[in-house]
Design a protein around this motif. Structure first.
Motif, PDB file in Angstrom:
ATOM      1  N   THR A 126      35.513  -2.878  51.389  1.00  0.00           N
ATOM      2  CA  THR A 126      34.709  -1.751  50.893  1.00  0.00           C
ATOM      3  C   THR A 126      35.321  -1.234  49.604  1.00  0.00           C
ATOM      4  O   THR A 126      35.889  -0.144  49.564  1.00  0.00           O
ATOM      5  CB  THR A 126      34.628  -0.614  51.933  1.00  0.00           C
ATOM      6  OG1 THR A 126      35.946  -0.146  52.204  1.00  0.00           O
ATOM      7  CG2 THR A 126      33.983  -1.086  53.208  1.00  0.00           C
TER       8      THR A 126
ATOM      9  N   HIS B 192      26.321  -1.733  53.628  1.00  0.00           N
ATOM     10  CA  HIS B 192      25.932  -0.317  53.647  1.00  0.00           C
ATOM     11  C   HIS B 192      24.416  -0.152  53.631  1.00  0.00           C
ATOM     12  O   HIS B 192      23.906   0.913  53.995  1.00  0.00           O
ATOM     13  CB  HIS B 192      26.545   0.420  52.454  1.00  0.00           C
ATOM     14  CG  HIS B 192      26.051  -0.064  51.127  1.00  0.00           C
ATOM     15  ND1 HIS B 192      26.548  -1.193  50.531  1.00  0.00           N
ATOM     16  CD2 HIS B 192      25.098   0.418  50.288  1.00  0.00           C
ATOM     17  CE1 HIS B 192      25.932  -1.385  49.374  1.00  0.00           C
ATOM     18  NE2 HIS B 192      25.037  -0.436  49.210  1.00  0.00           N
TER      19      HIS B 192
ATOM     20  N   SER C  35      30.900  -4.259  51.274  1.00  0.00           N
ATOM     21  CA  SER C  35      30.089  -3.052  51.271  1.00  0.00           C
ATOM     22  C   SER C  35      30.552  -2.097  50.187  1.00  0.00           C
ATOM     23  O   SER C  35      31.699  -2.154  49.738  1.00  0.00           O
ATOM     24  CB  SER C  35      30.184  -2.349  52.632  1.00  0.00           C
ATOM     25  OG  SER C  35      29.518  -1.099  52.615  1.00  0.00           O
TER      26      SER C  35
ATOM     27  N   LEU D 150      31.825   3.653  52.606  1.00  0.00           N
ATOM     28  CA  LEU D 150      31.128   4.208  53.759  1.00  0.00           C
ATOM     29  C   LEU D 150      31.926   5.358  54.358  1.00  0.00           C
ATOM     30  O   LEU D 150      33.158   5.408  54.229  1.00  0.00           O
ATOM     31  CB  LEU D 150      30.928   3.129  54.832  1.00  0.00           C
ATOM     32  CG  LEU D 150      29.948   1.998  54.515  1.00  0.00           C
ATOM     33  CD1 LEU D 150      30.146   0.854  55.494  1.00  0.00           C
ATOM     34  CD2 LEU D 150      28.518   2.494  54.579  1.00  0.00           C
TER      35      LEU D 150
ATOM     36  N   PRO E 195      33.571   3.215  57.858  1.00  0.00           N
ATOM     37  CA  PRO E 195      33.319   1.782  57.684  1.00  0.00           C
ATOM     38  C   PRO E 195      33.598   0.963  58.935  1.00  0.00           C
ATOM     39  O   PRO E 195      32.832   0.051  59.267  1.00  0.00           O
ATOM     40  CB  PRO E 195      34.248   1.390  56.526  1.00  0.00           C
ATOM     41  CG  PRO E 195      35.285   2.467  56.475  1.00  0.00           C
ATOM     42  CD  PRO E 195      34.611   3.707  56.931  1.00  0.00           C
TER      43      PRO E 195
ATOM     44  N   HIS F 261      30.841   1.561  61.502  1.00  0.00           N
ATOM     45  CA  HIS F 261      29.595   0.919  61.071  1.00  0.00           C
ATOM     46  C   HIS F 261      29.665  -0.583  61.320  1.00  0.00           C
ATOM     47  O   HIS F 261      28.713  -1.185  61.841  1.00  0.00           O
ATOM     48  CB  HIS F 261      29.353   1.208  59.593  1.00  0.00           C
ATOM     49  CG  HIS F 261      28.061   0.666  59.069  1.00  0.00           C
ATOM     50  ND1 HIS F 261      26.839   1.177  59.435  1.00  0.00           N
ATOM     51  CD2 HIS F 261      27.793  -0.361  58.222  1.00  0.00           C
ATOM     52  CE1 HIS F 261      25.873   0.501  58.830  1.00  0.00           C
ATOM     53  NE2 HIS F 261      26.424  -0.444  58.088  1.00  0.00           N
TER      54      HIS F 261
ATOM     55  N   THR G 119      26.323   7.325  58.629  1.00  0.00           N
ATOM     56  CA  THR G 119      25.389   6.195  58.637  1.00  0.00           C
ATOM     57  C   THR G 119      24.775   6.063  60.027  1.00  0.00           C
ATOM     58  O   THR G 119      25.498   5.972  61.021  1.00  0.00           O
ATOM     59  CB  THR G 119      26.114   4.896  58.270  1.00  0.00           C
ATOM     60  OG1 THR G 119      26.749   5.078  57.011  1.00  0.00           O
ATOM     61  CG2 THR G 119      25.145   3.744  58.168  1.00  0.00           C
TER      62      THR G 119
ATOM     63  N   ARG H 167      23.008   9.165  55.669  1.00  0.00           N
ATOM     64  CA  ARG H 167      22.752   8.043  54.779  1.00  0.00           C
ATOM     65  C   ARG H 167      21.252   7.750  54.839  1.00  0.00           C
ATOM     66  O   ARG H 167      20.784   6.925  55.612  1.00  0.00           O
ATOM     67  CB  ARG H 167      23.572   6.827  55.231  1.00  0.00           C
ATOM     68  CG  ARG H 167      23.343   5.576  54.396  1.00  0.00           C
ATOM     69  CD  ARG H 167      23.726   5.760  52.950  1.00  0.00           C
ATOM     70  NE  ARG H 167      25.114   6.142  52.781  1.00  0.00           N
ATOM     71  CZ  ARG H 167      26.131   5.277  52.755  1.00  0.00           C
ATOM     72  NH1 ARG H 167      25.909   3.990  52.889  1.00  0.00           N
ATOM     73  NH2 ARG H 167      27.362   5.699  52.588  1.00  0.00           N
TER      74      ARG H 167
END
Length: 818
Positions: A120, A234, A268, A271, A274, A277, A469, A713
Motif C-alpha cells: 500500500t 482499494h 493498493s 487504506l 489495510p 480489508h 472501507t 469509502r
C-alpha cells in the motif's frame, strides 16, 4: 521499468494565504490581468513559475486558501533480495533500475518466502515491480511450467499492464505466453491461454463469467497456479468488492480441486485498515508493506475556494466556471494538464468550454479531449495514446483515468471538487509529476459541505485515512448469488460437524445451500452433497456491481452507429426522451428510449443547453436488525428496506450561465431495490421542543449524507436519503441513509458505528459556513429549507451531538406488522 516517483503526503505545514475577502465579478481590471498572466504562463514550461504566477495573480491569488509544498525527496534504494534470480536482476538493471526501492525489496522477499503480500504505497511508487519480479522468478524456476493470474479492475488497465509484462518476457528471451483475457480477446488467443498461457491478465467480470464456470477448459492454469495478483484492491469495496470476495473464494476452491494453493500478491492505495480489508477480500492473513521508499520531485498542492458572490446567502462561484477561469493560467502548449470532475455531464460541459476557448489558450481544439466511461473503446485508446505522445495537452476526465493506465508524464492536475475519499484524491494527484518532475495539484472546492470542510481543514487530506472501507463477503444477498455460481462449478460437501468448507468461515453457507435446494430447487442434496441441477448458467445473471448487468447502448438515429453506452441505473436520468447526450463537446438529443431492449436513439443537434434530471424516492422498512438509543431522546437502527425510485422531470440548463430555460416530464418505469439502511429516529417531544419541521429535517439529512464520505469509502451518490417528518414505521421523525445497491453495499453498518462522528462533522460544517439562512455548502438554499432552516438544523445537531452516545441496552429490534 521506469522509475516513477510517488505522490507521498507532504510533511511541511500548510500555508494560508488569505483569511477572507470575497472577489466581486465587476473587477474588470483583475480579469484583464488574468488574461495577461495566462499568456505569460503558457510561454513557460516551469511548474514553479506557474505556481508563483498563480499565487501572485491579482484576480485568482486571493482565492487560494492554502498552499503546501512537498520538496523533492531522494529514493531509499537497497540491494536486490539474495533469493532473486540473477537474470531478473540483470533484466531490471538493463532497464535502469540498478537497485530497488526499500519497499519493493521487502515485498519481493515476502513473496519469495511463500507469503501473501499487500503493498500500500502511493501511485507511481513502483508497485508493479513488487509483483512482477516474483512471478518471473516462479516461471524461471519452473522452466515455464508455473502459471499466474493477474486481475485488474478495468480492461484498459489489464491491456496496459500486458504490454509492460510482454516486454519483460521478451527481454528475458523466453517463449512464454502472456495476454489479456477479456471480451475483446480473439478465439485463437483464448485457446493459447487455456492450453499454455503462463500469465493470464483479466478483470473480475471475465474471471466471474468466462473462466471459473469453464474451469475444465482451464485445468492447466488451475493445476499449476502459483500466484494471483490483484491490483488496486482499494477499489474492491461495497457490493462490488463483496462479490469479488466471493469470486476469489470460488477461485481458491477450484484451485484446491486441482491441487494448487496459490499465493496472493496485492497492491493498493492507502487504506484505513489495510490488513482488515485484505483479510475480508481474500480470506487469509497477509504481510503488509506500507513504508514508501521511492523518490519524488517537488510537489505543489493548492486549495482554491471560489469567491463568495453573496455573503448573506453563502453563495460561491460555480466550481466548473472557476475551472474554466483557471484554465487561462494553467493550460497551454508547454505542458499537459488534466481536469478531474465527478460527473459525466461535467466532463462534457467543461470539454466544450475548453475546446471553444482553445485559441485563447494557445491550443488547437483537437488538443483538448474529454474522457469517461461510456466512450467506445477505440476512442478511449486514441485519447490515451495522444496523452502518452504529448499530442493531447488538456484532458477532462471522470475517475476513468484515476487508476494506473499509462498516460505519460502530466504536469498539472485540477480536481474540480473533492473526489469522495483520500485514496481517490491521491490517485488523481499521482497522475502528475511522475519521473521526478515537479508538479502542481489544485483542488477546487465546490459549494458542498465536504469541499467546504476541506477548504477549512485541508490537513485532513494529508493525515492518515479515516474512511472505513465497507466490504461484507457474508452479506446474505451477495453470498447467496456467489454460492449459486460456485455450486454450478463444483458440488458442495457437508463435513461431519455440519459445516461446509472451501467458502470462507461463514456459518450461513449450509443454510443458504439448503434454501437453494428446498425452496429455489436449483440444487439437489444427496448423501450430504449439494449438486447443481438447474439448466441456468448462474454467473451470466449475477452482476458483480449488484445491479442489472445490462447496459444501455446509445445509437445515432440516422446511422445506427453506436456513440456510447451507459449503465442501467444511469440511463434513467441520462438518456430519457428529451435528454441531451454529450460526447467530447458534441451534443445529441435523445429522441427515443427503448427501455425494454436497452437502446436509446439520438440525433445530433446544435444546442445551447444540457439537461439534468430529478427523481422521487419512497422508502419502506422491511426488517430491523440492530438498534441503540439515548433514553427519551433519539434512537438509531439498522435493517432492511424497500426503496422505489422514479425519475420525474428534467431541467434544461443553459451552458455558461446555468440559467434554467425549460423543463419536461420523464415517463419511465420506477426502479425498485431491497437494500440495507441506517435510521436515526427522534422522540416526538424532542422534535416538538426543537421546533423541527419537514424542510429543516430534510436539510439536516442532506448535510449528514454529504459529509459521509469523510468517514466512509464511498461517493455521496452511493448513499440514498429519505427524510420522513412522521415515519409510517416509527410514527416519529426518521432519517434514513440507505445503500443505493440491491442487497446493500455494506455501508449502513459503518454509518451505524460512525454516526456520532458524522453528526459532529455536519455540525462543524454548518457552524463554519458564512451564510445566514442556508446555502448549498451546508443545509441547502434558504428557499428550500426555509428562512429558519439553518438555525433549526443547528439546534437539532447540537442536541444530538451533546452528551453521551446511544447504547443498545433495553432496545427491542422489531419487524413491521405483516
Amino acid at each position: 521499468m521506469s522509475r516513477d516517483p510517488a505522490p507521498v503526503p507532504p510533511t511541511d505545514p500548510l500555508t494560508p494565504l488569505h483569511s477572507g475577502g470575497a472577489l466581486r465579478r465587476d473587477d474588470d481590471k483583475s480579469a484583464d490581468a488574468t488574461q495577461g498572466g495566462a499568456r505569460r504562463a503558457r510561454a513557460s514550461s516551469s511548474v514553479e513559475e506557474l505556481v508563483e504566477r498563480l499565487r501572485s495573480d491579482a484576480a485568482l491569488g486571493r482565492n487560494f486558501s492554502r498552499w503546501r509544498v512537498a520538496p523533492q525527496r531522494a529514493p531509499q534504494a537497497v540491494d536486490w533480495p539474495a533469493a532473486l534470480d540473477p537474470r531478473i536482476v540483470e533484466l531490471y538493471r538493463r532497464r535502469g533500475v540498478e537497485r530497488p526501492y526499500a519497499h519493493q525489496a521487502r515485498a519481493i522477499e515476502h513473496a519469495l518466502a511463500g507469503r501473501d503480500v499487500l503493498v500500500t504505497t502511493p501511485t507511481a511508487s513502483g508497485k508493479t515491480l513488487c509483483y512482477t519480479a516474483p512471478v518471473l522468478q516462479s516461471l524461471l524456476a519452473s522452466r515455464g511450467q508455473a502459471r499466474a493470474l493477474w486481475m485488474f479492475p478495468t480492461k484498459a488497465l489489464s491491456q496496459d499492464q500486458s504490454s509492460n509484462l510482454n516486454r519483460a518476457i521478451s527481454d528475458l528471451g523466453e517463449p512464454w505466453h502472456s495476454f489479456t483475457y477479456d471480451g475483446d480477446t480473439s478465439p485463437s488467443i483464448r485457446r493459447t491461454l487455456r492450453e499454455r498461457g503462463q500469465v493470464v491478465l483479466t478483470n473480475p467480470w471475465m474471471l466471474h463469467t468466462g473462466i471459473l464456470p469453464h474451469h475444465p477448459k482451464w485445468a492447466d492454469l488451475f493445476r499449476r497456479l502459483e500466484y494471483v495478483v490483484i491490483d488496486e484492491v482499494h477499489t474492491l469495496c461495497g457490493v462490488f468488492g463483496s462479490n469479488v470476495a466471493g469470486v476469489l473464494r470460488r477461485l481458491m476452491r477450484i484451485a484446491a480441486h486441482y491441487g494448487a494453493r496459490p499465493r496472493f500478491l496485492l497492491s493498493s492505495a492507502t487504506l484505513h485498515d489495510p490488513l482488515g480489508h485484505a483479510r475480508a477480500l481474500v480470506g487469509r492473513e497477509v504481510e503488509l508493506v506500507d513504508q514508501d521508499g521511492s523518490g519524488s520531485g517537488a510537489r505543489h498542492f493548492a486549495v482554491y475556494n471560489p469567491p463568495l458572490l453573496d455573503d448573506v446567502a453563502g453563495l460561491r462561484a460555480n466550481a466548473l466556471e472557476e475551472a474554466r477561469r483557471l484554465a487561462q493560467q494553467i493550460c497551454g502548449p508547454a505542458h499537459q494538464t488534466i481536469f478531474f470532475v465527478n460527473r459525466r455531464t461535467a466532463v462534457e460541459v467543461l470539454t466544450r468550454y475548453l475546446k471553444e476557448a482553445a485559441g485563447e489558450l494557445g491550443l488547437r481544439p483537437e488538443e483538448v479531449r474529454g474522457y469517461r466511461g461510456g466512450y467506445l473503446p477505440d476512442l478511449r485508446r486514441e485519447i490515451e495514446q495522444g496523452l502518452r505522445r504529448g499530442e493531447v495537452k488538456v484532458v477532462v476526465s471522470t475517475n476513468a483515468l484515476e487508476l494506473g493506465i499509462d498516460i505519460g508524464a502530466l504536469d498539472v492536475a485540477v480536481l474540480v471538487g473533492y473526489p469522495g475519499n483520500q485514496a481517490s484524491f491521491w490517485q488523481r494527484a499521482g497522475r502528475v509529476g511522475r519521473r521526478a518532475r515537479a508538479s502542481l495539484t489544485v483542488l477546487i472546492a465546490r459549494s458542498d459541505p465536504v469541499d467546504q470542510y476541506l477548504a477549512a481543514h485541508p490537513e485532513y487530506l494529508f493525515a492518515a485515512p479515516r474512511e472505513r472501507t465497507a466490504l461484507d463477503p457474508d452479506n446474505l444477498v451477495t453470498l447467496s448469488e456467489q454460492l449459486k455460481c460456485a455450486a454450478f462449478e463444483l458440488p458442495f460437501r457437508e463435513e461431519d460437524d455440519g459445516s461446509v468448507r472451501g467458502f470462507g468461515p461463514s456459518s450461513n453457507v449450509p443454510g443458504i445451500l439448503d434454501y437453494l435446494a428446498e425452496e429455489s430447487q436449483l440444487l439437489q442434496k444427496r448423501e450430504r452433497t449439494w449438486f447443481w441441477i438447474a439448466d441456468a448458467y448462474p454467473a451470466h445473471h449475477v452482476s458483480l456491481a449488484g445491479n442489472e448487468p445490462d447496459n444501455v447502448l446509445v445509437l445515432d438515429s440516422e446511422t445506427d452507429k453506436a456513440i456510447g453506452e451507459i449503465d442501467r441505473e444511469g440511463s434513467l436520468t441520462a438518456v430519457h426522451e428529451g435528454a441531451i447526450y454529450q460526447v467530447e463537446g458534441r451534443t445529441w438529443k435523445i429522441e427515443r428510449f427503448d427501455y425494454a431492449n436497452r437502446r436509446a436513439y439520438a440525433r445530433e443537434v446544435d444546442t445551447d443547453y444540457y439537461t439534468e434530471a430529478e427523481t422521487d424516492t419512497d422508502l419502506r422498512v422491511l426488517r430491523l436488525e440492530q438498534a441503540a438509543q439515548r433514553a427519551g431522546d433519539y434512537a438509531i437502527f439498522r435493517g432492511e428496506v424497500h426503496v422505489t425510485t422514479q425519475a420525474t422531470l428534467f431541467k434544461k440548463v443553459r451552458f455558461y450561465t446555468r440559467e434554467s430555460v425549460g423543463a419536461g416530464q420523464i415517463h419511465l418505469p420506477a426502479e425498485e431495490i431491497d437494500t440495507e439502511a441506517f435510521a436515526l429516529v427522534l422522540e416526538e417531544d424532542v422534535a416538538a421542543r426543537l421546533e423541527l419541521d419537514g424542510a429543516t429535517w430534510h436539510g439536516l439529512g442532506m448535510l449528514v449524507r454529504r459529509v459521509a464520505p469523510l468517514y466512509l469509502r464511498c461517493q455521496p451518490q452511493d448513499l440514498g436519503l429519505s427524510c420522513q417528518i412522521r415515519s409510517a414505521h416509527f410514527s416519529r421523525p426518521a432519517l434514513f441513509l440507505y445503500d443505493r445497491m440491491h442487497g446493500g453495499a455494506g455501508l449502513s453498518p459503518v454509518v451505524f458505528r460512525a454516526h456520532r462522528e458524522l453528526l459532529g462533522a455536519a455540525l462543524e460544517v454548518a457552524r463554519a459556513c458564512p451564510c445566514r439562512d442556508g446555502c448549498p455548502a451546508c443545509v441547502g438554499p434558504a428557499d428550500e429549507v426555509g428562512p429558519l432552516g439553518k438555525a433549526g438544523a443547528l439546534r437539532v445537531l447540537e442536541h444530538l451531538v451533546d452528551g453521551p452516545g446511544p447504547t443498545s441496552a433495553g432496545i427491542d429490534v422489531f419487524d413491521p406488522p405483516s
